[in-house]
Design a protein around this motif. Structure first.
Motif, PDB file in Angstrom:
ATOM      1  N   VAL A   6       0.867  -1.168   0.000  1.00 39.42           N
ATOM      2  CA  VAL A   6       0.000   0.000   0.000  1.00 39.42           C
ATOM      3  C   VAL A   6       0.908   1.225   0.000  1.00 39.42           C
ATOM      4  O   VAL A   6       1.899   1.263   0.725  1.00 39.42           O
ATOM      5  N   ARG A   7       0.552   2.214  -0.809  1.00 40.08           N
ATOM      6  CA  ARG A   7       1.348   3.440  -0.824  1.00 40.08           C
ATOM      7  C   ARG A   7       0.677   4.513   0.018  1.00 40.08           C
ATOM      8  O   ARG A   7      -0.494   4.821  -0.163  1.00 40.08           O
ATOM      9  N   GLY A   8       1.438   5.081   0.934  1.00 33.67           N
ATOM     10  CA  GLY A   8       0.999   6.243   1.683  1.00 33.67           C
ATOM     11  C   GLY A   8       1.683   7.463   1.090  1.00 33.67           C
ATOM     12  O   GLY A   8       2.818   7.371   0.618  1.00 33.67           O
ATOM     13  N   ARG A   9       0.974   8.588   1.107  1.00 33.08           N
ATOM     14  CA  ARG A   9       1.614   9.803   0.581  1.00 33.08           C
ATOM     15  C   ARG A   9       0.928  11.048   1.087  1.00 33.08           C
ATOM     16  O   ARG A   9      -0.171  11.007   1.630  1.00 33.08           O
ATOM     17  N   ALA A  10       1.612  12.170   0.879  1.00 31.30           N
ATOM     18  CA  ALA A  10       1.086  13.487   1.210  1.00 31.30           C
ATOM     19  C   ALA A  10       0.475  14.095  -0.039  1.00 31.30           C
ATOM     20  O   ALA A  10       1.130  14.169  -1.081  1.00 31.30           O
TER      21      ALA A  10
ATOM     22  N   LEU B  69       2.400  14.315  -7.264  1.00 30.10           N
ATOM     23  CA  LEU B  69       2.148  12.894  -7.482  1.00 30.10           C
ATOM     24  C   LEU B  69       3.468  12.212  -7.833  1.00 30.10           C
ATOM     25  O   LEU B  69       4.192  12.682  -8.714  1.00 30.10           O
ATOM     26  N   PRO B  70       3.816  11.129  -7.144  1.00 30.46           N
ATOM     27  CA  PRO B  70       5.076  10.445  -7.450  1.00 30.46           C
ATOM     28  C   PRO B  70       5.100   9.904  -8.880  1.00 30.46           C
ATOM     29  O   PRO B  70       4.063   9.551  -9.442  1.00 30.46           O
ATOM     30  N   ALA B  71       6.296   9.824  -9.440  1.00 33.35           N
ATOM     31  CA  ALA B  71       6.465   9.230 -10.763  1.00 33.35           C
ATOM     32  C   ALA B  71       6.136   7.746 -10.685  1.00 33.35           C
ATOM     33  O   ALA B  71       6.217   7.132  -9.623  1.00 33.35           O
ATOM     34  N   GLY B  72       5.793   7.173 -11.808  1.00 37.57           N
ATOM     35  CA  GLY B  72       5.515   5.739 -11.859  1.00 37.57           C
ATOM     36  C   GLY B  72       4.045   5.451 -12.070  1.00 37.57           C
ATOM     37  O   GLY B  72       3.265   6.340 -12.426  1.00 37.57           O
ATOM     38  N   PRO B  73       3.663   4.200 -11.829  1.00 34.97           N
ATOM     39  CA  PRO B  73       2.281   3.813 -12.080  1.00 34.97           C
ATOM     40  C   PRO B  73       1.298   4.532 -11.160  1.00 34.97           C
ATOM     41  O   PRO B  73       1.648   4.925 -10.047  1.00 34.97           O
ATOM     42  N   LEU B  74       0.105   4.703 -11.656  1.00 34.54           N
ATOM     43  CA  LEU B  74      -0.955   5.352 -10.890  1.00 34.54           C
ATOM     44  C   LEU B  74      -1.671   4.325 -10.018  1.00 34.54           C
ATOM     45  O   LEU B  74      -1.692   3.130 -10.336  1.00 34.54           O
ATOM     46  N   PRO B  75      -2.297   4.796  -8.942  1.00 34.76           N
ATOM     47  CA  PRO B  75      -3.115   3.879  -8.142  1.00 34.76           C
ATOM     48  C   PRO B  75      -4.316   3.390  -8.953  1.00 34.76           C
ATOM     49  O   PRO B  75      -4.745   4.056  -9.902  1.00 34.76           O
TER      50      PRO B  75
ATOM     51  N   VAL C 147      -3.152   0.347  -4.320  1.00 34.26           N
ATOM     52  CA  VAL C 147      -3.971   1.174  -3.444  1.00 34.26           C
ATOM     53  C   VAL C 147      -3.060   2.205  -2.792  1.00 34.26           C
ATOM     54  O   VAL C 147      -1.967   1.871  -2.336  1.00 34.26           O
ATOM     55  N   GLU C 148      -3.536   3.458  -2.770  1.00 33.55           N
ATOM     56  CA  GLU C 148      -2.813   4.471  -2.015  1.00 33.55           C
ATOM     57  C   GLU C 148      -3.742   5.057  -0.969  1.00 33.55           C
ATOM     58  O   GLU C 148      -4.966   5.110  -1.144  1.00 33.55           O
ATOM     59  N   VAL C 149      -3.134   5.465   0.138  1.00 33.39           N
ATOM     60  CA  VAL C 149      -3.830   6.119   1.233  1.00 33.39           C
ATOM     61  C   VAL C 149      -3.124   7.448   1.425  1.00 33.39           C
ATOM     62  O   VAL C 149      -1.882   7.487   1.492  1.00 33.39           O
ATOM     63  N   ALA C 150      -3.878   8.540   1.507  1.00 31.43           N
ATOM     64  CA  ALA C 150      -3.232   9.842   1.590  1.00 31.43           C
ATOM     65  C   ALA C 150      -4.066  10.849   2.359  1.00 31.43           C
ATOM     66  O   ALA C 150      -5.293  10.784   2.373  1.00 31.43           O
ATOM     67  N   CYS C 151      -3.357  11.777   2.979  1.00 34.34           N
ATOM     68  CA  CYS C 151      -3.940  12.960   3.600  1.00 34.34           C
ATOM     69  C   CYS C 151      -3.063  14.131   3.192  1.00 34.34           C
ATOM     70  O   CYS C 151      -2.116  13.960   2.416  1.00 34.34           O
ATOM     71  N   ARG C 152      -3.331  15.279   3.700  1.00 33.32           N
ATOM     72  CA  ARG C 152      -2.559  16.457   3.273  1.00 33.32           C
ATOM     73  C   ARG C 152      -1.065  16.306   3.548  1.00 33.32           C
ATOM     74  O   ARG C 152      -0.247  16.524   2.678  1.00 33.32           O
TER      75      ARG C 152
END
Length: 161
Positions: free
Chosen positions: A21-25, A30-36, A87-92
């Protein structure tokens, strides 16, 4: 099934089962690479639209979610989808709310709450799960039966230690 996240990519957390799972701010590019394929966004107000399927949970900064049952349902969905999708999970900021959600995913994956928080801090961000209220949310998530009467806010008993 889609190509999984690169386990070595920034923000990618490996759960004990091997789910990634990808977490991000969201404030960062948006990080390079494949999309969620699926995104779970934890914000006080609706997120900007994205081109992939997503779900928003009303979750104020530095606090637990406003609607814990809706958050638990969204977290179960993210955990289930992570078995075969990106799947990515993100908040600010990508730390408190995101770390709390990732710890809940680790609980669904079978870790006790205290081990789940430690796992996320060790493998995602050292300051994840920022507040006592967020830590209590993970503990309640791990311990309270949900509407179906199951433990761990939806974790099947075969996934619990």
């Amino acid at each position: 099934m889609t190509e999984p996240w690169d386990a070595a990519a920034p923000g990618v957390l490996a759960l004990p089962s091997g789910r990634l799972v990808r977490g991000r701010a969201l404030r960062a590019p948006l990080p390079a690479g494949p999309l969620p394929r699926f995104g779970l966004y934890l914000l006080g107000r609706p997120p900007r639209p994205v081109t992939w399927e997503s779900r928003w949970v009303r979750w104020p900064d530095f606090r637990p979610p406003r609607e814990p049952a809706a958050a638990a349902d969204a977290l179960r969905t993210a955990w289930q989808r992570a078995a075969g999708e990106r799947v990515e999970v993100a908040c600010r900021g990508g730390t408190g709310r995101t770390g709390t959600a990732l710890a809940c995913l680790a609980v669904l994956d079978g870790l006790p709450a205290d081990e789940a928080v430690a796992h996320v801090r060790r493998h995602y961000r050292p300051r994840a799960v920022e507040t006592p209220g967020q830590r209590r949310f993970v503990e309640r998530f791990a311990g309270d039966p949900d509407a179906d009467g199951r433990r761990g806010a939806g974790a099947p008993s075969s996934h619990r230690r």
